[in-house]
Design a protein around this motif. Structure first.
Motif, PDB file in Angstrom:
ATOM      1  N   ALA A   1       0.604  -1.632   0.002  1.00 38.93           N
ATOM      2  CA  ALA A   1      -0.305   0.010   0.042  1.00 38.93           C
ATOM      3  C   ALA A   1       0.811   1.395   0.018  1.00 38.93           C
ATOM      4  O   ALA A   1       0.527   2.469  -0.293  1.00 38.93           O
ATOM      5  N   THR A   2       2.130   0.972   0.476  1.00 40.20           N
ATOM      6  CA  THR A   2       2.791   2.835   0.521  1.00 40.20           C
ATOM      7  C   THR A   2       2.986   2.268  -0.330  1.00 40.20           C
ATOM      8  O   THR A   2       3.847   3.486  -1.428  1.00 40.20           O
ATOM      9  N   VAL A   3       3.730   1.746  -1.593  1.00 38.09           N
ATOM     10  CA  VAL A   3       4.009   1.747  -2.920  1.00 38.09           C
ATOM     11  C   VAL A   3       3.266   2.046  -4.259  1.00 38.09           C
ATOM     12  O   VAL A   3       3.344   3.462  -4.733  1.00 38.09           O
ATOM     13  N   VAL A   4       1.650   1.922  -3.695  1.00 31.19           N
ATOM     14  CA  VAL A   4       0.203   2.971  -3.589  1.00 31.19           C
ATOM     15  C   VAL A   4       1.024   4.397  -4.023  1.00 31.19           C
ATOM     16  O   VAL A   4       0.409   4.682  -4.967  1.00 31.19           O
ATOM     17  N   SER A   5       1.282   4.964  -2.415  1.00 31.96           N
ATOM     18  CA  SER A   5       0.944   6.044  -1.769  1.00 31.96           C
ATOM     19  C   SER A   5       2.395   6.900  -2.884  1.00 31.96           C
ATOM     20  O   SER A   5       2.327   8.053  -3.692  1.00 31.96           O
ATOM     21  N   VAL A   6       3.592   6.094  -3.203  1.00 30.30           N
ATOM     22  CA  VAL A   6       4.505   6.402  -4.476  1.00 30.30           C
ATOM     23  C   VAL A   6       3.961   6.791  -5.529  1.00 30.30           C
ATOM     24  O   VAL A   6       4.363   8.339  -5.954  1.00 30.30           O
ATOM     25  N   PHE A   7       3.226   5.935  -6.142  1.00 33.48           N
ATOM     26  CA  PHE A   7       3.180   6.314  -7.388  1.00 33.48           C
ATOM     27  C   PHE A   7       1.759   7.164  -8.047  1.00 33.48           C
ATOM     28  O   PHE A   7       1.188   7.865  -8.494  1.00 33.48           O
ATOM     29  N   THR A   8       0.883   7.806  -6.651  1.00 30.22           N
ATOM     30  CA  THR A   8       0.292   8.653  -6.231  1.00 30.22           C
ATOM     31  C   THR A   8      -0.205  10.401  -5.813  1.00 30.22           C
ATOM     32  O   THR A   8      -0.554  10.846  -6.167  1.00 30.22           O
ATOM     33  N   VAL A   9       0.707  10.443  -5.044  1.00 27.33           N
ATOM     34  CA  VAL A   9       0.787  11.376  -3.952  1.00 27.33           C
ATOM     35  C   VAL A   9       1.103  12.488  -4.488  1.00 27.33           C
ATOM     36  O   VAL A   9       0.478  13.439  -4.630  1.00 27.33           O
ATOM     37  N   ASP A  10       2.133  12.377  -5.651  1.00 30.01           N
ATOM     38  CA  ASP A  10       2.365  13.953  -7.300  1.00 30.01           C
ATOM     39  C   ASP A  10       1.781  13.901  -7.716  1.00 30.01           C
ATOM     40  O   ASP A  10       1.514  15.110  -8.764  1.00 30.01           O
TER      41      ASP A  10
END
Length: 383
Positions: free
Chosen positions: A203-212
């Motif tokens: 789920a943290t990997v998901v955040s890396v790709f979506t936060v910006d």
């Protein structure tokens, strides 16, 4: 040898963790280009989740050892510590840090190197201006209390406070205890903790790709809603099986449902409040209050980690399934707070953050018209 050895070791670990949490998010925010600052900063949180997962695997493995399993478990923590220490020797200083110490040419060269271009005049001028303002500040702790820094002060104090009241550390610290309480056996409880740890990483990997791409607010709000629903559902499920008396047992289906709800909750935290709790406070402060602000972020976070860690087992005994409703209520409060009081900071250069506060419906009144970064922001917008 005795409990004092464990306590002293834990204090030393706490100092090391405190230093790392103070310095790493600030370092990443200062080095990263604005458009990928979120992704790079969340790499920090992703590394933490991988460490938690690895620790769960180690614990699962060493629990099978008849002797000294706990010694092996604790001793293996020296490996990542050694990697971090040696790796730190090769890290360059940030342009902000170089300017602060009067090495302006080295700062320009470093800025050109990390941006991959020689066209860095505008950003370099922002950094120099911020440094000049910073040098006028004798006491960052006194300065951060001034009205013009009220938005950063409030948000830096409340985000780590709220982050711990999501209840995540209850799940991550006490996952084996919690799953065992819910009727899983010893081995199954440890394996369930491994499963939730693995969910945390992905789920943290998901955040890396979506936060910006989608921004901080979107992740905060979606994660908050998802956590709220999961906590209410988990509390209701436990209430239906155990009631207030605590008598009862999960069927296999209901046990798996509880595990699924907890994993969905962990996923929501891991792509929202987990990484953003470190990212947002590290990117909203001007240079003159950045170190004080990040110190406050880490201190509040660690203090409430301690409080929740101390109170959790007593709360579980007294509140029973109501514990999930307690944390769910806090998640509702923090989601409302985000909606009204946290502006979007994606793609905003770190030294131009004042324009975000100036345009906010509530915080704008605290930001003076001559605040650093506003003039350059107008210039860049016009360009």
């Amino acid at each position: 040898m005795n409990v004092w050895m464990l306590i002293i070791g834990r204090i030393l670990l706490g100092v090391g963790i405190g230093y790392a949490n103070q310095s790493v998010p600030v370092y990443l925010s200062e080095m990263a280009p604005a458009k990928i600052r979120g992704a790079l900063n969340i790499g920090f949180q992703m590394a933490i989740t991988i460490g938690i997962f690895a620790a769960n695997l180690v614990n699962y493995g060493t629990a099978q050892m008849k002797e000294n399993g706990w010694r092996v478990s604790l001793g293996l923590a020296a490996v990542p510590a050694l990697i971090m220490t040696v790796g730190a020797l090769f890290l360059p200083d940030t342009p902000n840090s170089l300017i602060e110490r009067g090495m302006k040419e080295e700062a320009r060269e470093m800025l050109q190197k990390i941006r991959g271009t020689t066209e860095v005049d505008a950003e370099y001028d922002d950094l120099v201006e911020a440094s000049e303002v910073s040098k006028l500040v004798e006491n960052p702790w006194k300065t951060i209390m001034e009205p013009r820094y009220r938005p950063q002060l409030v948000i830096t104090a409340l985000i780590p406070f709220f982050q711990q009241l999501t209840g995540i550390n209850v799940i991550m610290f006490y996952a084996p205890v919690l799953f065992k309480t819910l009727g899983f056996g010893d081995d199954a409880a440890l394996m369930s903790a491994v499963v939730s740890g693995l969910v945390n990483v992905f789920a943290t990997v998901v955040s890396v790709f979506t936060v910006d791409k989608f921004g901080r607010r979107a992740l905060f709000l979606e994660g908050g809603i998802q956590m709220f629903v999961c906590q209410i559902a988990t509390g209701a499920l436990i209430a239906s099986v155990f009631g207030v008396s605590g008598d009862g047992a999960f069927s296999k289906e209901k046990g798996n449902l509880a595990l699924a709800l907890i994993c969905i909750y962990v996923a929501a935290f891991a792509w929202s409040w987990g990484p953003l709790g470190w990212l947002v406070p590290s990117e909203i402060h001007p240079l003159e209050t950045r170190s004080a602000g990040q110190s406050m972020n880490v201190s509040v976070n660690m203090f409430f980690t301690f409080v929740i860690g101390q109170l959790f087992l007593s709360m579980l005994c007294h509140l029973k399934f109501g514990l999930f409703f307690f944390f769910g209520g806090w998640v509702f409060v923090m989601t409302v707070f985000v909606y009204f009081f946290i502006p979007e900071t994606k793609n905003v250069p770190i030294e131009e953050m004042n324009r975000v506060w100036k345009s906010h419906w509530f915080w704008g009144k605290y930001i003076p018209d001559d605040a650093p970064g506003l003039a350059n922001a107008h210039h860049n917008n016009n360009a």
